[in-house]
Design a protein around this motif. Structure first.
Motif, PDB file in Angstrom:
ATOM      1  N   TYR A 193      -0.770  11.250   3.408  1.00 13.88           N
ATOM      2  CA  TYR A 193      -1.267  11.822   4.653  1.00 13.88           C
ATOM      3  C   TYR A 193      -1.155  13.340   4.577  1.00 13.88           C
ATOM      4  CZ  TYR A 193      -1.574   7.463   7.325  1.00 13.88           C
ATOM      5  OH  TYR A 193      -1.940   6.227   7.800  1.00 13.88           O
TER       6      TYR A 193
ATOM      7  N   LEU B 106      -4.917  10.534   7.397  1.00 12.22           N
ATOM      8  CA  LEU B 106      -4.913   9.839   6.114  1.00 12.22           C
ATOM      9  C   LEU B 106      -5.827  10.553   5.128  1.00 12.22           C
ATOM     10  CD1 LEU B 106      -3.965   7.356   4.493  1.00 12.22           C
ATOM     11  CD2 LEU B 106      -6.058   6.210   5.245  1.00 12.22           C
TER      12      LEU B 106
ATOM     13  N   ASP C 101       4.122  -4.198  10.532  1.00  7.15           N
ATOM     14  CA  ASP C 101       3.112  -3.140  10.529  1.00  7.15           C
ATOM     15  C   ASP C 101       3.721  -1.753  10.399  1.00  7.15           C
ATOM     16  OD1 ASP C 101       1.978  -5.350  12.831  1.00  7.15           O
ATOM     17  OD2 ASP C 101       0.656  -4.746  11.190  1.00  7.15           O
ATOM     18  N   LYS C 102       4.930  -1.664   9.891  1.00  4.19           N
ATOM     19  CA  LYS C 102       5.593  -0.362   9.815  1.00  4.19           C
ATOM     20  C   LYS C 102       5.082   0.432   8.633  1.00  4.19           C
ATOM     21  CE  LYS C 102      10.024  -0.351  10.033  1.00  4.19           C
ATOM     22  NZ  LYS C 102      11.462  -0.700  10.031  1.00  4.19           N
ATOM     23  N   ILE C 103       4.979   1.731   8.809  1.00  8.43           N
ATOM     24  CA  ILE C 103       4.702   2.651   7.708  1.00  8.43           C
ATOM     25  C   ILE C 103       5.854   3.643   7.670  1.00  8.43           C
ATOM     26  CG2 ILE C 103       3.174   4.463   6.857  1.00  8.43           C
ATOM     27  CD1 ILE C 103       0.825   2.896   7.901  1.00  8.43           C
TER      28      ILE C 103
ATOM     29  N   PHE D 148       7.515   7.070   6.178  1.00 10.83           N
ATOM     30  CA  PHE D 148       7.086   8.350   5.637  1.00 10.83           C
ATOM     31  C   PHE D 148       8.214   9.073   4.889  1.00 10.83           C
ATOM     32  CE2 PHE D 148       2.909   8.994   7.460  1.00 10.83           C
ATOM     33  CZ  PHE D 148       2.889   8.118   8.532  1.00 10.83           C
ATOM     34  N   GLY D 149       7.829   9.886   3.904  1.00 10.61           N
ATOM     35  CA  GLY D 149       8.737  10.866   3.314  1.00 10.61           C
ATOM     36  C   GLY D 149       8.819  12.091   4.214  1.00 10.61           C
TER      37      GLY D 149
ATOM     38  N   LEU E  43      -0.984  13.875  11.801  1.00  9.27           N
ATOM     39  CA  LEU E  43      -1.205  13.489  10.412  1.00  9.27           C
ATOM     40  C   LEU E  43      -2.556  12.811  10.264  1.00  9.27           C
ATOM     41  CD1 LEU E  43       1.990  13.586  10.823  1.00  9.27           C
ATOM     42  CD2 LEU E  43       2.089  12.075   8.845  1.00  9.27           C
TER      43      LEU E  43
ATOM     44  N   TYR F 130       0.839  -1.186   0.000  1.00  6.89           N
ATOM     45  CA  TYR F 130       0.000   0.000   0.000  1.00  6.89           C
ATOM     46  C   TYR F 130       0.880   1.243   0.000  1.00  6.89           C
ATOM     47  CZ  TYR F 130      -4.043  -2.871   1.147  1.00  6.89           C
ATOM     48  OH  TYR F 130      -5.054  -3.803   1.111  1.00  6.89           O
TER      49      TYR F 130
ATOM     50  N   TYR G 240       0.455   5.587   0.534  1.00  5.38           N
ATOM     51  CA  TYR G 240      -0.481   6.480   1.197  1.00  5.38           C
ATOM     52  C   TYR G 240      -0.116   7.947   0.970  1.00  5.38           C
ATOM     53  CZ  TYR G 240      -0.856   2.230   4.067  1.00  5.38           C
ATOM     54  OH  TYR G 240      -0.992   0.934   4.503  1.00  5.38           O
TER      55      TYR G 240
ATOM     56  N   ASN H  13       6.512  -4.768   2.572  1.00  4.64           N
ATOM     57  CA  ASN H  13       5.728  -5.998   2.639  1.00  4.64           C
ATOM     58  C   ASN H  13       6.133  -6.876   3.809  1.00  4.64           C
ATOM     59  OD1 ASN H  13       3.722  -7.685   1.762  1.00  4.64           O
ATOM     60  ND2 ASN H  13       5.044  -8.809   0.385  1.00  4.64           N
TER      61      ASN H  13
ATOM     62  N   THR I  83       4.074   1.022   2.885  1.00  2.00           N
ATOM     63  CA  THR I  83       4.095  -0.107   3.813  1.00  2.00           C
ATOM     64  C   THR I  83       4.933  -1.200   3.184  1.00  2.00           C
ATOM     65  OG1 THR I  83       1.838   0.426   4.454  1.00  2.00           O
ATOM     66  CG2 THR I  83       2.671  -1.697   5.133  1.00  2.00           C
TER      67      THR I  83
END
Lengths: 111, 113
Positions: A35, A45, A97-99, A101-102, A43, A31, A33, A94, A92
């Motif tokens: 934000y 979504l 559960d980490k996301i 960010f830029g 932040l 995925y 995203y 693969n 995310t």
């Protein structure tokens, strides 16, 4: 490796379209995203796109994904003063559960 | 109504004086995260809990600790704050899994004198 790159600033005239670009490195990202962060707030979504899609449209927002080039963009049509914020691209990888960010693109609206 | 609540919103501390930031959630989400955000930088993940399972990022300094006594609460402890630890600290939650919408609190801004 994990890296999400985006330009830091964008200025757009009110009523014009804004296009915010992002590149990412993890080709396994499921995925991607966008934000939005308004001043003094956390932040929130805005939209997301699944990696098997090329495009997603939601009212004034259009997300384009070029998986081959690992390039993601967010287009805001008819930009309004309320769109003034920092926009973060995120992925995310693969696993777990980490996301990631830029650094965020600060969108400035010119009258 | 706020679903992820962080306290305090603003914290001023002295160099080396321990600080605790708190986060509570009403969403009953499995996963809670702490991010550090400095100006013009990406929010940096410090650690996250999946239920009671603690996951520390490899580059999170030992100076940072976390506790999650129950589903609703999570704490960030900074044992000896340095000037470089001045930042916005963001708490977030998610249901878990890779569809991952994060729900963020408004952040706690830490100033170190």
């Amino acid at each position: 490796g994990e890296d999400v790159e985006q330009s830091l600033f964008l200025s757009v005239r009110e009523g014009d379209s804004s296009v915010i670009n992002c590149t990412y490195t993890d080709s396994s990202s499921t995925y991607l995203y966008w934000y939005k962060q308004e001043p003094g707030a956390g932040l929130q979504l805005l939209t997301y796109i699944f990696s098997n899609m090329d495009m997603k449209q939601d009212q004034r927002l259009t997300v384009l994904l070029n998986k081959k080039d690992k390039h993601l963009s967010l287009r805001i049509a008819d930009t309004q003063t309320g769109d003034s914020a920092i926009y973060f691209c995120a992925e995310t990888p693969n696993r777990d559960d980490k996301i990631i960010f830029g650094k965020g693109t600060r969108l400035h609206i010119l009258p | 109504d706020a679903m992820v609540i962080q306290n305090p919103r603003y914290q001023v501390t002295q160099f080396g004086k321990p600080v605790t930031l708190s986060c509570s959630q009403t969403l009953n989400h499995n996963v809670m995260y702490w991010y550090q955000q400095k100006s013009s930088q990406a929010p940096k993940l410090l650690f996250h809990y999946y239920d009671k399972d603690f996951n520390n990022e490899a580059d999170t300094p030992d100076n940072f600790q976390s506790r999650r006594p129950n589903t609703s609460f999570c704490f960030l402890d900074i044992r000896s704050p340095g000037l470089g630890d001045a930042a916005m600290y963001l708490c977030a939650t998610s249901r878990g899994g890779r569809t991952g919408e994060l729900f963020f609190g408004e952040g706690s801004r830490l100033t170190v004198l």
